[in-house]
Enzyme design. Structure first.
Site, PDB file in Angstrom:
ATOM      1  N   CYS A 149       0.843  -1.205   0.000  1.00 43.90           N
ATOM      2  CA  CYS A 149       0.000   0.000   0.000  1.00 43.90           C
ATOM      3  C   CYS A 149       0.878   1.254   0.000  1.00 43.90           C
ATOM      4  O   CYS A 149       0.546   2.250  -0.646  1.00 43.90           O
ATOM      5  CB  CYS A 149      -0.958  -0.003   1.188  1.00 43.90           C
ATOM      6  SG  CYS A 149      -2.397  -1.079   0.959  1.00 43.90           S
ATOM      7  N   HIS A 179      -6.473  -2.898  -1.216  1.00 43.29           N
ATOM      8  CA  HIS A 179      -5.811  -3.859  -0.326  1.00 43.29           C
ATOM      9  C   HIS A 179      -6.663  -5.125  -0.163  1.00 43.29           C
ATOM     10  O   HIS A 179      -7.781  -5.071   0.330  1.00 43.29           O
ATOM     11  CB  HIS A 179      -5.544  -3.242   1.053  1.00 43.29           C
ATOM     12  CG  HIS A 179      -4.839  -4.193   1.971  1.00 43.29           C
ATOM     13  ND1 HIS A 179      -3.469  -4.255   2.060  1.00 43.29           N
ATOM     14  CD2 HIS A 179      -5.311  -5.153   2.801  1.00 43.29           C
ATOM     15  CE1 HIS A 179      -3.127  -5.204   2.918  1.00 43.29           C
ATOM     16  NE2 HIS A 179      -4.229  -5.766   3.382  1.00 43.29           N
ATOM     17  N   ASN A 226       1.766 -16.704  -3.327  1.00 42.53           N
ATOM     18  CA  ASN A 226       1.905 -17.382  -2.040  1.00 42.53           C
ATOM     19  C   ASN A 226       0.795 -16.912  -1.118  1.00 42.53           C
ATOM     20  O   ASN A 226       0.512 -15.723  -1.030  1.00 42.53           O
ATOM     21  CB  ASN A 226       3.271 -17.069  -1.423  1.00 42.53           C
ATOM     22  CG  ASN A 226       4.412 -17.679  -2.214  1.00 42.53           C
ATOM     23  OD1 ASN A 226       4.316 -18.816  -2.670  1.00 42.53           O
ATOM     24  ND2 ASN A 226       5.491 -16.930  -2.392  1.00 42.53           N
ATOM     25  N   HIS A 268      -0.374  -8.384   1.202  1.00 43.72           N
ATOM     26  CA  HIS A 268      -1.166  -7.641   0.217  1.00 43.72           C
ATOM     27  C   HIS A 268      -1.090  -8.503  -1.032  1.00 43.72           C
ATOM     28  O   HIS A 268       0.024  -8.803  -1.510  1.00 43.72           O
ATOM     29  CB  HIS A 268      -0.553  -6.244   0.002  1.00 43.72           C
ATOM     30  CG  HIS A 268      -1.274  -5.377  -0.983  1.00 43.72           C
ATOM     31  ND1 HIS A 268      -1.732  -4.102  -0.664  1.00 43.72           N
ATOM     32  CD2 HIS A 268      -1.616  -5.575  -2.288  1.00 43.72           C
ATOM     33  CE1 HIS A 268      -2.311  -3.563  -1.722  1.00 43.72           C
ATOM     34  NE2 HIS A 268      -2.253  -4.442  -2.732  1.00 43.72           N
ATOM     35  N   HIS A 320      -0.496 -10.426  -4.205  1.00 41.45           N
ATOM     36  CA  HIS A 320       0.434 -10.170  -5.311  1.00 41.45           C
ATOM     37  C   HIS A 320       0.662 -11.447  -6.093  1.00 41.45           C
ATOM     38  O   HIS A 320       0.678 -12.544  -5.538  1.00 41.45           O
ATOM     39  CB  HIS A 320       1.762  -9.588  -4.819  1.00 41.45           C
ATOM     40  CG  HIS A 320       2.424 -10.360  -3.720  1.00 41.45           C
ATOM     41  ND1 HIS A 320       1.995 -10.311  -2.420  1.00 41.45           N
ATOM     42  CD2 HIS A 320       3.482 -11.215  -3.738  1.00 41.45           C
ATOM     43  CE1 HIS A 320       2.770 -11.086  -1.669  1.00 41.45           C
ATOM     44  NE2 HIS A 320       3.662 -11.656  -2.451  1.00 41.45           N
TER      45      HIS A 320
END
Ligand code: AMP
Ligand code: ZN
Length: 113
Positions: A7, A46, A86, A97, A99
């Site tokens: 973020c 988020h 992951n 967050h 990804h």
């Protein structure tokens, strides 16, 4: 989201090596690359992980995968790439967050998926 590294990158408080950006998605090079090409694709909203995707935020996650396809073309990953996300402790998630890792630029290991 307070104290979330990604973020802070989205807000511009921490610098990143950007490769792609839209209203909803940001992609930048991983600071500790595990392949010649290692890019992280994140939603600007988020979401903690794949395990937190739901009917309300699924569009943001889908836009990340749409971005993966655009980035793969932009980066010329014609011989292939791997996408990994992951989720949680056992998977080794360190940044909470959502990804997607894009790994490419070499023949990737056949041992893990
Ligand atoms: P994961 O372990 O799946 O949660 O992935 C987190 C990734 O974020 C790791 O591959 C890190 O190398 C990467 N990373 C951590 N800090 C930064 C940063 N400031 N800029 C770019 N990538 C980062
Ligand atoms: Zn965040």
């Amino acid at each position: 989201m307070e104290n979330c590294l990604f973020c802070k990158i989205i807000a511009g408080d921490i610098p990143s090596n950007k490769v792609y950006e839209t209203e909803d998605v940001l992609a930048f090079r991983d600071i500790a690359p595990q392949a010649p090409v290692h890019i992280l694709v994140i939603p600007k909203a988020h979401i903690a992980s794949v395990g937190e995707i739901n009917a309300e935020n699924a569009a943001a996650a889908a836009k990340c995968l749409e971005a993966v396809a655009v980035i793969a073309k932009q980066e010329g990953l014609d011989s292939g790439f791997r996408v990994i996300s992951n989720c949680g402790e056992d998977a080794g998630q360190t940044v909470h967050h959502l990804h997607f890792h894009i790994l490419a630029g070499t023949k990737l290991s056949e041992k893990m998926v």
